[in-house]
Design a protein around this motif. Structure first.
Motif, PDB file in Angstrom:
ATOM      1  N   GLU A 145      30.970  31.289  41.433  1.00 38.98           N
ATOM      2  CA  GLU A 145      30.369  30.388  41.293  1.00 38.98           C
ATOM      3  C   GLU A 145      31.466  28.984  41.329  1.00 38.98           C
ATOM      4  O   GLU A 145      31.270  27.865  41.326  1.00 38.98           O
ATOM      5  N   ASN A 146      32.488  29.350  40.804  1.00 38.70           N
ATOM      6  CA  ASN A 146      33.619  28.399  40.809  1.00 38.70           C
ATOM      7  C   ASN A 146      34.233  28.071  42.159  1.00 38.70           C
ATOM      8  O   ASN A 146      35.245  28.831  42.817  1.00 38.70           O
ATOM      9  N   LYS A 147      33.417  27.280  43.066  1.00 38.35           N
ATOM     10  CA  LYS A 147      33.622  26.870  44.332  1.00 38.35           C
ATOM     11  C   LYS A 147      34.869  26.129  44.637  1.00 38.35           C
ATOM     12  O   LYS A 147      35.299  26.232  45.709  1.00 38.35           O
ATOM     13  N   LYS A 148      35.467  25.489  43.650  1.00 36.65           N
ATOM     14  CA  LYS A 148      36.732  24.746  43.869  1.00 36.65           C
ATOM     15  C   LYS A 148      37.852  25.398  43.927  1.00 36.65           C
ATOM     16  O   LYS A 148      39.102  25.088  44.386  1.00 36.65           O
ATOM     17  N   ALA A 149      37.968  26.840  43.249  1.00 37.96           N
ATOM     18  CA  ALA A 149      39.013  27.603  43.168  1.00 37.96           C
ATOM     19  C   ALA A 149      39.348  28.123  44.529  1.00 37.96           C
ATOM     20  O   ALA A 149      38.439  28.416  45.376  1.00 37.96           O
ATOM     21  N   PHE A 150      40.658  28.669  44.872  1.00 36.82           N
ATOM     22  CA  PHE A 150      41.031  29.314  45.764  1.00 36.82           C
ATOM     23  C   PHE A 150      41.002  30.860  45.490  1.00 36.82           C
ATOM     24  O   PHE A 150      41.491  31.073  44.721  1.00 36.82           O
ATOM     25  N   HIS A 151      40.127  31.668  46.197  1.00 31.32           N
ATOM     26  CA  HIS A 151      40.094  32.827  45.872  1.00 31.32           C
ATOM     27  C   HIS A 151      40.604  33.933  46.806  1.00 31.32           C
ATOM     28  O   HIS A 151      40.546  33.883  48.131  1.00 31.32           O
ATOM     29  N   ILE A 152      41.561  34.772  46.085  1.00 31.92           N
ATOM     30  CA  ILE A 152      42.491  35.455  47.013  1.00 31.92           C
ATOM     31  C   ILE A 152      42.415  36.939  46.541  1.00 31.92           C
ATOM     32  O   ILE A 152      42.533  37.179  45.252  1.00 31.92           O
ATOM     33  N   SER A 153      42.171  37.917  47.319  1.00 29.64           N
ATOM     34  CA  SER A 153      42.125  39.276  47.132  1.00 29.64           C
ATOM     35  C   SER A 153      43.579  40.199  47.372  1.00 29.64           C
ATOM     36  O   SER A 153      44.177  39.745  48.354  1.00 29.64           O
ATOM     37  N   VAL A 154      43.981  40.898  46.675  1.00 27.64           N
ATOM     38  CA  VAL A 154      44.928  41.846  46.675  1.00 27.64           C
ATOM     39  C   VAL A 154      44.528  42.990  47.363  1.00 27.64           C
ATOM     40  O   VAL A 154      43.777  43.972  46.870  1.00 27.64           O
ATOM     41  N   ASP A 155      45.179  43.220  48.734  1.00 26.78           N
ATOM     42  CA  ASP A 155      44.805  44.379  49.409  1.00 26.78           C
ATOM     43  C   ASP A 155      43.483  44.568  49.999  1.00 26.78           C
ATOM     44  O   ASP A 155      43.024  44.673  51.265  1.00 26.78           O
ATOM     45  N   ILE A 156      42.450  44.594  49.055  1.00 24.64           N
ATOM     46  CA  ILE A 156      41.008  44.710  49.454  1.00 24.64           C
ATOM     47  C   ILE A 156      40.224  44.090  48.557  1.00 24.64           C
ATOM     48  O   ILE A 156      40.525  44.133  47.209  1.00 24.64           O
ATOM     49  N   PRO A 157      39.278  43.238  48.758  1.00 25.57           N
ATOM     50  CA  PRO A 157      38.160  42.813  47.775  1.00 25.57           C
ATOM     51  C   PRO A 157      37.630  43.903  46.864  1.00 25.57           C
ATOM     52  O   PRO A 157      37.078  44.967  47.288  1.00 25.57           O
ATOM     53  N   SER A 158      37.883  43.689  45.513  1.00 23.48           N
ATOM     54  CA  SER A 158      37.408  44.753  44.620  1.00 23.48           C
ATOM     55  C   SER A 158      35.852  44.820  44.753  1.00 23.48           C
ATOM     56  O   SER A 158      35.035  43.819  44.585  1.00 23.48           O
ATOM     57  N   GLY A 159      35.531  46.177  44.769  1.00 24.90           N
ATOM     58  CA  GLY A 159      34.111  46.396  44.920  1.00 24.90           C
ATOM     59  C   GLY A 159      33.997  47.095  46.350  1.00 24.90           C
ATOM     60  O   GLY A 159      32.758  47.572  46.683  1.00 24.90           O
TER      61      GLY A 159
END
Ligand SMILES: NC(=O)C1=CN([C@@H]2O[C@H](COP(=O)(O)OP(=O)(O)OC[C@H]3O[C@@H](n4cnc5c(N)ncnc54)[C@H](O)[C@@H]3O)[C@@H](O)[C@H]2O)[C@@H](O)CC1
Ligand SMILES: Nc1ncnc2c1ncn2[C@@H]1O[C@H](COP(=O)(O)OP(=O)(O)O)[C@@H](O)[C@H]1O
Ligand SMILES: [K+]
Length: 502
Positions: A145-159
């Motif tokens: 929901e925090n659209k302004k943040a930069f989202h980054i996954s390490v290796d694989i998106p968790s899940g």
């Protein structure tokens, strides 16, 4: 690009350790690559950076990134998603973080996630299986929901599950995934590929020679990869040089499928196109596809001399687009399976006809390519859609090996599996192609490449890649909403210009 499984990466990791590179170094480099991905994106000074860390080594990479980003001036909060780190390596990385980094538990992390400028997902990596623990779901939802943040996954998106690309429950939604050593199935196979955003591969210390020595049967496909498969056309070439495709497609009520497949085949370089249709379709087809010749048949009779002769002469046969499933259509499918010399491409109704008797796929002497969408695949293998989505790679592989047919499992990230076990995952295309008729265009391209004597597996994955590349050009020019399957055909020349230009 080569796609490696978790076991293969673990094997490489052991080779690295044997050759003197420590696991600490691998983790340090992994964390540094994640931190670099953030600093390349923005000046991190004072930026609220929340790092969600699991208890394994993926979490360890997160602790390293935390330390390095804090040193760059970021305001770092580490969120322990499963309590204290469990692996020795992760513990070391945790201890090295030192002071100045806020450490909180996931239950109290909602506010920090809401206010974050950067959210790093280091919860689970390639050892994850099953579903994300439900207690983590609310925090992941808040992160999304925090659209302004930069989202980054390490290796694989968790899940997401590394080797299958399955996502059974919630999954972190990233803008960017920094994966290590090689692309993993979860980076290219849907549904997981839909969560990782752009995936970049970074090296963390595995020697290149170890990577290159590893046999690998799965690769992702980009247009640049297939260009070398298309030699220049012979200056002395004539229509006979470029193959003779027989299409047995279309029926009263579904002439359009036949027209789209035919036009796509013609725009894919085939020398001669012969279309077998019931007499009633001739007045519609003849003006729609003036380049084709026609073999007319009577649907009330068994396939006659003319159709059998056409099958005999064809360098490839494409059967099924808009054919219908009437008894005469089933007889036409049988006639092709029993008599074809060139590669047989089976699409749509040919697959629906064969759903009850898939063992007939073993009949032809010639190579066979099938192009099912997920619904057709489930009818053929008797499995559920949930089972298919849980492992699209393996679904296509198992079918290809069981029935000795090249299996093109369509949809986002189309999988192309050969009976040998070799597999390709396509990376072109977009949801603007999710419209009735796109599949007919793919079938036409596939038939045309086979008729030109391309190796069937190469023809199958090249066709999928070209089809998706045409889709991407359409989306750019016409929008995903506004583009049509017929527009894909019009963009094929532009794709072939790129191929011929290489
Ligand atoms: N092998 C390598 O070459 C490198 C690996 N590194 C990192 O190490 C990661 C793998 O670390 P780990 O093997 O420690 O494992 P993960 O960090 O992927 O997972 C942590 C633990 O969660 C458990 N788990 C799995 N599914 C679960 C579920 N549904 N619910 C709850 N727990 C579950 C696993 O059994 C595992 O012990 C990679 O993804 C990567 O980020 C990096 O440090 C760099 C080098
Ligand atoms: N979201 C998507 N991303 C990429 N390609 C897609 C997407 N949706 C559909 N396609 C492609 O469009 C084609 C649709 O084929 P199919 O389902 O057989 O449609 P039809 O038989 O109605 O023409 C397939 O090649 C598929 O891979
Ligand atoms: K992760």
């Amino acid at each position: 690009m080569r796609v490696l499984t978790a076991a293969e990466i673990r094997g490489l990791e052991s080779c690295a350790v044997e050759s003197g590179v420590s696991m600490e170094t691998l983790m340090e480099n992994a964390g540094a690559e994640v931190a670099a991905a953030v600093t390349e994106k923005m000046d991190v000074t004072g930026k609220k950076t929340v790092i969600l860390c699991g208890k394994g080594n993926n979490g360890g990479d997160g602790f390293v990134a935390a330390r390095l980003l804090a040193a760059e001036g970021a305001k770092v909060t580490v969120v322990l998603m499963q309590g204290a780190p469990a692996s020795d390596l992760a513990k070391q990385a945790y201890d090295k973080m030192g002071r100045g980094i806020e450490i909180i538990m996931y239950r109290t992390a909602g506010g920090a996630v809401d206010a974050a400028d950067v959210i790093i997902d280091a919860v689970f990596g390639f050892s994850f299986h099953g579903r994300l623990p439900s207690v983590m779901e609310p925090l992941l939802a808040r992160a999304a929901e925090n659209k302004k943040a930069f989202h980054i996954s390490v290796d694989i998106p968790s899940g997401a599950v590394c080797d299958t690309g399955a996502v059974e429950g919630a999954c972190f939604k990233a803008d960017l995934t920094v994966t290590f050593t090689a692309m993993k199935p979860a980076g290219v196979v849907y549904p997981a590929a839909g969560f990782g955003g752009m995936t970049v591969v970074r090296q963390v210390g595995i020697k290149e020679e170890h990577l290159e020595m590893l046999p690998c049967d799965t690769e992702s496909v980009l247009l640049g990869n297939i260009c070398p498969l298309f030699p220049k056309r012979d200056p002395e070439g004539h229509k006979g040089t470029y193959g003779r495709l027989l299409m047995i497609c279309g029926s009263v009520g579904m002439a359009g499928a036949c027209i789209m497949a035919a036009r796509a085949a013609l725009r894919s370089g085939v020398g001669l196109l012969n279309i077998a249709i019931p007499h009633a379709l001739y007045p519609i087809l003849a003006p729609a596809v003036p380049e084709a010749i026609f073999t007319l048949y009577d649907p009330t009779e068994a396939p006659g001399e003319a159709v059998l002769d056409a099958i005999d002469k064809a360098s490839a046969c494409l059967v099924g687009c808009g054919l219908g499933t009437a008894p005469y259509a089933a007889k036409l499918v049988d006639a092709v399976l029993e008599n074809a010399h060139g590669t047989v491409v089976l699409d749509a109704d040919a697959l629906n006809i064969l759903a009850k008797t898939p063992e007939k796929l073993l009949v032809p002497q010639a190579p066979v390519i099938i192009t099912p969408h997920p619904g057709e695949m489930c009818r053929l293998n008797g499995r559920t859609m949930a089972e298919l989505r849980a492992d699209r790679l393996q679904t296509a592989r198992v079918f290809a090996q069981t029935y000795r047919v090249i299996t093109v499992l369509k949809g986002a990230g189309t999988i192309i599996a050969a009976p040998s076990g070799e597999t390709r995952v396509n990376t072109t295309g977009n949801p603007g192609m999710a419209k009735g008729g796109s599949g007919d265009v793919l079938a036409g391209i596939t038939g045309a490449l086979c008729a030109q004597n391309m190796q069937p597996f190469e023809a199958a994955y090249s066709a999928v890649c070209i089809h998706g590349a045409a889709g991407d050009l359409c989306a750019e020019a016409l929008s995903q909403h506004g583009m049509l399957p017929t527009d894909l055909i019009e963009k094929l020349p532009q794709v072939f210009l790129q191929i011929e230009g290489k």
